[in-house]
Design an enzyme around this catalytic site. Structure first.
Site, PDB file in Angstrom:
ATOM      1  N   CYS A  64       0.673  -1.455  -0.077  1.00  0.00           N
ATOM      2  CA  CYS A  64       0.235   0.015   0.410  1.00  0.00           C
ATOM      3  C   CYS A  64       0.673   1.205   0.309  1.00  0.00           C
ATOM      4  CB  CYS A  64      -0.314  -0.092   0.849  1.00  0.00           C
ATOM      5  SG  CYS A  64      -2.098   0.885   1.634  1.00  0.00           S
ATOM      6  N   CYS A 107      -6.249  -3.538   7.201  1.00  0.00           N
ATOM      7  CA  CYS A 107      -7.686  -2.996   6.539  1.00  0.00           C
ATOM      8  C   CYS A 107      -8.855  -3.503   6.171  1.00  0.00           C
ATOM      9  CB  CYS A 107      -7.144  -1.265   5.986  1.00  0.00           C
ATOM     10  SG  CYS A 107      -6.470  -1.168   4.692  1.00  0.00           S
TER      11      CYS A 107
END
Length: 363
Positions: A101, A202
């Protein structure tokens, strides 16, 4: 400078943006919407990217008096981070989605768009320290550990690459504790001062990684075998296991010596999960690929004494490191246990990050 402040909705990014404003920069806040089903992605302090987070980020930007926008980067996130996560587990590897990410979304995509719009830098609430060293050939930017060692995030940032270091700001690099950040947020009147930290992956808000993988990849029953090749159990998908795992194996036959067994290898070709004693997990040499070298002043092809870290908050191990045939080879002074292909290995010299590579194999 014109600065694009990434605002997640948490206390760290809010204070980082505030410090950028205090420094006299022309700051614009942006919240990255990474999930296609944002309302489902926070359970207490699990997950992130929820609608709640977006509202918190907007309120913080309003308090700071800066413009605020929401950018939909969900396609970038899905195509790079989530897809990589699934393909890596399918290949029997153990990826770190936070590293991906940071590499593809929080810096590559965000910085690319920001620079195209005329911004000079991206500001985030990561705990890391950026230093500028003046040399005869010009300024050199270095990435170092944060003053707040327990929260240090240099490990997941090492993949950025040296070309990015001149266009990022980490205002929290010198802050000694998270409590100090919360105190500062409260003093500034930021409502997120007491908001809990998010944790876990997440996009798996309930924390059930095995369930998520099974829902995406389906079931593929196979055998669990010991070091002699004897069948000692079964599984519904080798992708749900990782090297070093002890819990949840469901072995029907105990070891002869009664000692616990751990996953030592995942063999995708035969759909077998191998288990063995804890000693079988010892790793003395790591070979990494896709090497990112952040230190132009240090030759990575010459043997170098440094430290190697293989987990986000793991212990640094003394080692001799060297790039050989495009692989980052790390010979450890003491063995590591439970290291899996796909993990990130980061090289440090003192507090300075020298480089990063993705683990390909071990000895």
């Amino acid at each position: 400078m014109r600065v694009l402040a990434a605002m997640s909705g948490g206390v760290d990014s809010a204070v980082a943006a505030a410090r950028a404003v205090d420094a006299g920069h022309d700051v614009v806040g942006v919240h990255m919407a990474l999930s296609k089903s944002r309302a489902e992605h926070r359970t207490g302090n699990r997950g992130c990217c929820s609608v709640e987070d977006g509202h918190d980020a907007r309120r913080a930007a309003d308090k700071l008096g800066i413009p605020y926008y929401v950018w939909d980067l969900s396609d970038d996130f899905e195509d790079t981070v989530v897809s990589d996560f699934l393909s890596e587990y399918s290949a029997g590897r153990t990826p770190n989605p936070c590293v991906r990410c940071n590499e593809h979304v929080k810096f590559a995509a965000l910085l690319e768009r920001g620079l195209a719009m005329g911004f000079d830098a991206v500001c985030t609430g990561h705990y890391a320290d950026l230093r500028t060293v003046e040399t005869d050939t010009g300024a050199r930017h270095e990435l170092h550990r944060a003053a707040n060692h327990p929260k240090d995030q240099s490990y997941v940032l090492a993949v950025m690459g040296k070309q990015v270091l001149g266009n990022v700001l980490f205002p929290l690099g010198s802050v000694p504790t998270k409590d100090a950040v919360r105190v500062e947020a409260a003093a500034r009147g930021l409502g997120v001062s007491l908001k809990p930290d998010s944790y876990d992956i997440c996009f798996i808000a309930d924390g059930d990684t095995r369930g998520f993988l099974r829902s995406k990849l389906g079931e593929n029953p196979g055998e669990i075998v010991d070091e002699s090749g004897n069948i000692v159990g079964s599984h519904l998908g080798a992708f749900a296991y990782t090297v070093g795992q002890r819990r949840g194996l469901g072995l029907g036959i105990p070891a002869d010596d009664g000692q616990p067994r751990f996953v030592t290898k995942i063999e995708i070709e035969t759909n077998r999960v191998h288990v063995g004693p804890v000693e079988a997990l010892d790793v003395h040499r790591i070979r990494g690929g896709s090497t990112v070298w952040l230190a132009p002043d240090i030759d990575p092809t010459a043997p170098l004494r440094a430290g190697v870290q293989v987990r986000a908050h793991g212990r640094e191990i003394p080692a001799t490191v060297q790039v050989i045939d495009d692989q980052l080879v790390m010979d450890l002074d003491e063995p590591l246990r439970g290291l899996a292909a796909g993990q990130s290995a980061v090289v440090y010299l003192g507090t300075r990050v020298l480089g990063q590579a993705t683990v390909e194999d071990t000895e």
